[in-house]
Design an enzyme around this catalytic site. Structure first.
Site, PDB file in Angstrom:
ATOM      1  N   VAL A 142       0.840  -1.203   0.000  1.00 26.35           N
ATOM      2  CA  VAL A 142       0.000   0.000   0.000  1.00 26.35           C
ATOM      3  C   VAL A 142       0.876   1.255   0.000  1.00 26.35           C
ATOM      4  CG1 VAL A 142      -1.901  -1.197   1.187  1.00 26.35           C
ATOM      5  CG2 VAL A 142      -0.186   0.019   2.546  1.00 26.35           C
ATOM      6  N   HIS A 164      -4.461  -4.406  -2.283  1.00 22.17           N
ATOM      7  CA  HIS A 164      -4.776  -4.128  -0.872  1.00 22.17           C
ATOM      8  C   HIS A 164      -4.955  -2.638  -0.603  1.00 22.17           C
ATOM      9  CE1 HIS A 164      -3.000  -8.273   0.484  1.00 22.17           C
ATOM     10  NE2 HIS A 164      -4.185  -8.372  -0.080  1.00 22.17           N
ATOM     11  N   CYS A 182     -19.768   7.450   2.967  1.00 20.80           N
ATOM     12  CA  CYS A 182     -20.153   7.583   1.542  1.00 20.80           C
ATOM     13  C   CYS A 182     -19.085   7.056   0.576  1.00 20.80           C
ATOM     14  CB  CYS A 182     -20.489   9.034   1.223  1.00 20.80           C
ATOM     15  SG  CYS A 182     -19.036  10.135   1.250  1.00 20.80           S
ATOM     16  N   CYS A 227     -20.412  13.915   4.235  1.00 18.43           N
ATOM     17  CA  CYS A 227     -21.459  13.249   5.023  1.00 18.43           C
ATOM     18  C   CYS A 227     -21.151  13.201   6.518  1.00 18.43           C
ATOM     19  CB  CYS A 227     -21.688  11.823   4.502  1.00 18.43           C
ATOM     20  SG  CYS A 227     -20.380  10.675   4.950  1.00 18.43           S
ATOM     21  N   GLY A 232       9.186 -11.031  -3.061  1.00 17.38           N
ATOM     22  CA  GLY A 232       9.080 -10.445  -1.735  1.00 17.38           C
ATOM     23  C   GLY A 232       7.742 -10.616  -1.048  1.00 17.38           C
ATOM     24  N   THR A 233       7.099 -11.747  -1.264  1.00 21.32           N
ATOM     25  CA  THR A 233       5.859 -11.997  -0.516  1.00 21.32           C
ATOM     26  C   THR A 233       5.925 -13.351   0.168  1.00 21.32           C
ATOM     27  OG1 THR A 233       3.459 -12.289  -0.633  1.00 21.32           O
ATOM     28  CG2 THR A 233       4.668 -12.769  -2.657  1.00 21.32           C
ATOM     29  N   SER A 234       5.330 -13.429   1.366  1.00 19.77           N
ATOM     30  CA  SER A 234       5.321 -14.689   2.109  1.00 19.77           C
ATOM     31  C   SER A 234       4.319 -15.676   1.517  1.00 19.77           C
ATOM     32  CB  SER A 234       5.014 -14.432   3.584  1.00 19.77           C
ATOM     33  OG  SER A 234       3.825 -13.682   3.705  1.00 19.77           O
ATOM     34  N   ASN A 286      12.809 -14.446  -3.319  1.00 14.53           N
ATOM     35  CA  ASN A 286      12.537 -14.217  -1.900  1.00 14.53           C
ATOM     36  C   ASN A 286      13.795 -14.533  -1.102  1.00 14.53           C
ATOM     37  OD1 ASN A 286      11.402 -14.462   0.881  1.00 14.53           O
ATOM     38  ND2 ASN A 286       9.454 -14.322  -0.206  1.00 14.53           N
TER      39      ASN A 286
HETATM   40  P1  OAD Z   1       5.176 -10.423   4.533  1.00 17.10           P
HETATM   41  O1  OAD Z   1       5.782  -9.550   5.572  1.00 17.10           O
HETATM   42  O2  OAD Z   1       4.216 -11.464   4.973  1.00 17.10           O
HETATM   43  O3  OAD Z   1       6.326 -11.169   3.735  1.00 17.10           O
HETATM   44  C1  OAD Z   1       7.450 -10.501   3.241  1.00 17.10           C
HETATM   45  C2  OAD Z   1       8.267 -11.502   2.469  1.00 17.10           C
HETATM   46  O4  OAD Z   1       9.332 -10.810   1.842  1.00 17.10           O
HETATM   47  C3  OAD Z   1       8.873 -12.611   3.325  1.00 17.10           C
HETATM   48  O5  OAD Z   1       8.643 -13.858   2.679  1.00 17.10           O
HETATM   49  C4  OAD Z   1      10.386 -12.277   3.349  1.00 17.10           C
HETATM   50  O6  OAD Z   1      11.189 -13.455   3.334  1.00 17.10           O
HETATM   51  C5  OAD Z   1      10.537 -11.538   2.026  1.00 17.10           C
HETATM   52  N1  OAD Z   1      11.597 -10.532   1.998  1.00 17.10           N
HETATM   53  C6  OAD Z   1      11.958  -9.645   2.973  1.00 17.10           C
HETATM   54  N2  OAD Z   1      12.903  -8.810   2.542  1.00 17.10           N
HETATM   55  C7  OAD Z   1      13.168  -9.156   1.253  1.00 17.10           C
HETATM   56  C8  OAD Z   1      14.058  -8.663   0.241  1.00 17.10           C
HETATM   57  N3  OAD Z   1      14.860  -7.626   0.450  1.00 17.10           N
HETATM   58  N4  OAD Z   1      14.040  -9.275  -0.979  1.00 17.10           N
HETATM   59  C9  OAD Z   1      13.230 -10.341  -1.212  1.00 17.10           C
HETATM   60  N5  OAD Z   1      12.376 -10.847  -0.302  1.00 17.10           N
HETATM   61  C10 OAD Z   1      12.338 -10.266   0.909  1.00 17.10           C
HETATM   62  O7  OAD Z   1       4.528  -9.456   3.433  1.00 17.10           O
HETATM   63  P2  OAD Z   1       3.443  -9.793   2.316  1.00 17.10           P
HETATM   64  O8  OAD Z   1       3.632 -11.145   1.759  1.00 17.10           O
HETATM   65  O9  OAD Z   1       3.445  -8.643   1.381  1.00 17.10           O
HETATM   66  O10 OAD Z   1      -2.176  -7.311   3.848  1.00 17.10           O
HETATM   67  O11 OAD Z   1       2.125  -9.760   3.189  1.00 17.10           O
HETATM   68  C11 OAD Z   1       0.909  -9.966   2.534  1.00 17.10           C
HETATM   69  C12 OAD Z   1      -0.163  -9.163   3.195  1.00 17.10           C
HETATM   70  O12 OAD Z   1      -0.207  -9.471   4.598  1.00 17.10           O
HETATM   71  C13 OAD Z   1       0.068  -7.668   3.198  1.00 17.10           C
HETATM   72  O13 OAD Z   1      -0.299  -7.049   1.980  1.00 17.10           O
HETATM   73  C14 OAD Z   1      -0.821  -7.211   4.312  1.00 17.10           C
HETATM   74  C15 OAD Z   1      -0.538  -8.286   5.344  1.00 17.10           C
HETATM   75  O14 OAD Z   1      -1.596  -8.644   6.130  1.00 17.10           O
HETATM   76  C16 OAD Z   1      -3.093  -6.427   4.266  1.00 17.10           C
HETATM   77  O15 OAD Z   1      -2.788  -5.502   4.998  1.00 17.10           O
HETATM   78  C17 OAD Z   1      -4.459  -6.703   3.763  1.00 17.10           C
HETATM   79 ZN    ZN Z   2     -18.648  10.702   3.409  1.00 18.04          ZN
END
Ligand code: OAD
Ligand code: ZN
Length: 269
Positions: free
Chosen positions: A118, A147, A158, A178, A215-217, A241
């Site tokens: 975000v 997200h 609203c 509102c 970079g996502t878990s 990752n």
């Molecule tokens: P996470 O914090 O769950 O995961 C981050 C990932 O990035 C992990 O797997 C790390 O190993 C990896 N990582 C960290 N530093 C890195 C780097 N320099 N290069 C490569 N990888 C790296 O974050 P998200 O997967 O984005 O949702 O989390 C998903 C969602 O969970 C978020 O969007 C948020 C949260 O709840 C909402 O707020 C709705």
């Molecule tokens: Zn409003």
């Protein structure tokens, strides 16, 4: 040993340079690419991730802060946490990973960026890279923000969208239309994603020859389900990752390393 396990072991034991080469070739040969990014892509910019040692959720329980109930119960606490995150993000800048993805999307057709972040850093990279390259329209490098975006407020009554209110730490301001409380325009636990935004991301994943996941878990659905849509449609998945994730076993190529270092190399942009 089971052949599938052997194949998996062969994949994870390949030398790092071979994995990078394989990923580069897959991306170079693709007609359509979907890129899914998570908090790890912004980690090198100084934005804390959600999980892991330095993760935000270690010091704050999500159910205290990122839920509609929490906002209802204690709007001041939730608002001030988001104001703190806004200030933190304002001091961060896109890194080499964001820039490489922006260049990829601006220089090739058929690239769709999708982010769970975000923080708006992909947008800032799009603007900077486009302006440095003399490209007038950064739009192709704007990601689908599944997200939401922290730099916008949304009226909880609203639904009117406005740029984030500056300064105020006292609690959420009221909507001028509102009178209901403003809230950050982000998706909280227990809330649905915008069906148009996630629908477009899913369609791009189905159409893609390659889904690049960085970079996502890979734990939070429905975003975490996008790579599987590409795989089921016969495409390949490239994961970048620092650590293995639940996606690693099914990824075509999984590379351990920093997004800011690996992405510029494998996207060739
Ligand atoms: P996470 O914090 O769950 O995961 C981050 C990932 O990035 C992990 O797997 C790390 O190993 C990896 N990582 C960290 N530093 C890195 C780097 N320099 N290069 C490569 N990888 C790296 O974050 P998200 O997967 O984005 O949702 O989390 C998903 C969602 O969970 C978020 O969007 C948020 C949260 O709840 C909402 O707020 C709705
Ligand atoms: Zn409003």
């Amino acid at each position: 040993m089971d052949p599938a396990r052997l194949e998996c072991l062969a994949r994870v034991t390949k030398p790092a340079h071979a994995l990078r080469k394989e990923a580069t070739a897959l991306l170079a040969g693709a007609t359509r690419i979907v890129v899914l990014t998570g908090a790890g892509v912004s980690a090198e910019s100084g934005v804390p991730t959600f999980r892991g040692e330095q993760g935000l959720w270690r010091s704050y329980r999500p159910e205290e802060l990122a839920t509609p109930d929490a906002f209802h119960r204690d709007p001041e606490l939730v608002w001030s946490w988001y104001q703190w995150r806004r200030e933190l993000i304002a001091d961060c800048a896109p890194n080499a990973g964001h820039d490489a993805l922006a260049r990829l999307a601006l220089t090739r057709n058929g690239v769709t960026l999708v982010t769970q972040n975000v923080d708006g850093l992909h947008h800032r990279a799009a603007r900077d890279v486009a302006s440095a390259a003399g490209v007038s329209d950064p739009e192709p490098a704007h990601p689908l923000e599944v997200h939401g975006a922290i730099h916008r407020d949304r009226c909880s009554g609203c639904e009117r969208l406005t740029p984030a209110a500056a300064g105020s730490n006292a609690g959420p301001p009221s909507c001028v239309m509102c009178g209901s409380s403003l809230r950050p325009d982000v998706v909280w636990f227990g809330e649905s994603l915008d069906p148009d935004v996630i629908g477009s991301a899913q369609e791009a994943a189905i159409q893609a020859d390659v889904c690049l996941v960085a970079g996502t878990s890979s734990l939070v659905y429905p975003a975490a389900g996008l790579p599987d849509l590409t795989l089921r449609s016969g495409g390949a998945v490239v994961e970048v990752n620092l650590d293995p994730t639940p996606l690693t076993g099914s990824a075509t190529v999984s590379i351990r390393g920093q997004a800011g270092e690996i992405l510029p190399e494998i996207v060739g942009a």
